[in-house]
Design a protein around this motif. Structure first.
Motif, mmCIF file in Angstrom:
data_model
loop_
_atom_site.group_PDB
_atom_site.id
_atom_site.type_symbol
_atom_site.label_atom_id
_atom_site.label_comp_id
_atom_site.label_asym_id
_atom_site.label_seq_id
_atom_site.Cartn_x
_atom_site.Cartn_y
_atom_site.Cartn_z
ATOM 1 N N ALA A 8 0.832 -1.206 0.000
ATOM 2 C CA ALA A 8 0.000 0.000 0.000
ATOM 3 C C ALA A 8 0.866 1.255 0.000
ATOM 4 C CB ALA A 8 -0.931 -0.006 1.207
ATOM 5 N N MET A 9 1.955 1.231 0.764
ATOM 6 C CA MET A 9 2.844 2.397 0.808
ATOM 7 C C MET A 9 3.522 2.621 -0.540
ATOM 8 S SD MET A 9 3.869 4.921 2.514
ATOM 9 C CE MET A 9 3.293 4.537 4.128
ATOM 10 N N VAL A 14 3.763 5.742 -5.605
ATOM 11 C CA VAL A 14 3.653 5.788 -7.066
ATOM 12 C C VAL A 14 2.565 6.775 -7.488
ATOM 13 C CG1 VAL A 14 2.985 4.426 -9.095
ATOM 14 C CG2 VAL A 14 4.586 3.482 -7.433
ATOM 15 N N VAL A 15 1.435 6.770 -6.798
ATOM 16 C CA VAL A 15 0.344 7.692 -7.126
ATOM 17 C C VAL A 15 0.784 9.138 -6.899
ATOM 18 C CG1 VAL A 15 -1.952 8.461 -6.394
ATOM 19 C CG2 VAL A 15 -1.510 6.045 -6.753
ATOM 20 N N VAL A 57 -0.525 10.898 4.556
ATOM 21 C CA VAL A 57 0.257 9.667 4.717
ATOM 22 C C VAL A 57 1.334 9.852 5.777
ATOM 23 C CG1 VAL A 57 1.895 8.139 3.552
ATOM 24 C CG2 VAL A 57 -0.215 8.803 2.410
ATOM 25 N N ASN A 58 2.031 10.977 5.761
ATOM 26 C CA ASN A 58 3.087 11.210 6.741
ATOM 27 C C ASN A 58 2.536 11.394 8.147
ATOM 28 O OD1 ASN A 58 5.307 10.965 5.085
ATOM 29 N ND2 ASN A 58 5.211 13.102 4.440
ATOM 30 N N MET A 59 1.374 12.010 8.268
ATOM 31 C CA MET A 59 0.791 12.184 9.591
ATOM 32 C C MET A 59 0.335 10.849 10.167
ATOM 33 S SD MET A 59 1.221 15.259 10.404
ATOM 34 C CE MET A 59 0.173 15.558 11.783
#
Length: 75
Positions: A8-9, A14-15, A57-59
């Motif tokens: 998933a990561m 990629v997205v 994502v980072n949070m």
């Protein structure tokens, strides 16, 4: 040191990369063609969307290791 990276990561990275490439392409097209109205707005919008996804994502990654400073969390 190898890190376990989930599929998933990798997909999210990629997205984000594709969105960023699209944003840069639109901004360059606006400079080359001289048409600011469609391309610059699309490029800036795509850049904002990519940054927002990266922020979320980072949070979510921060604070997963309790009491550890490795991921930037404060214990």
């Amino acid at each position: 040191m190898k890190k376990n990276v989930s599929a998933a990561m990798v997909a999210i990275c990629v997205v984000i990369g594709l969105i960023g490439a699209g944003a840069i392409t639109c901004i360059i097209l606006s400079m080359v063609t001289g048409k600011v109205t469609p391309y610059l707005a699309m490029g800036l919008g795509l850049g904002a969307i990519g940054n927002a996804i990266g922020l979320v994502v980072n949070m979510k990654k921060k604070g997963q290791n309790n009491g550890s400073g490795k991921d930037g969390s404060i214990s």
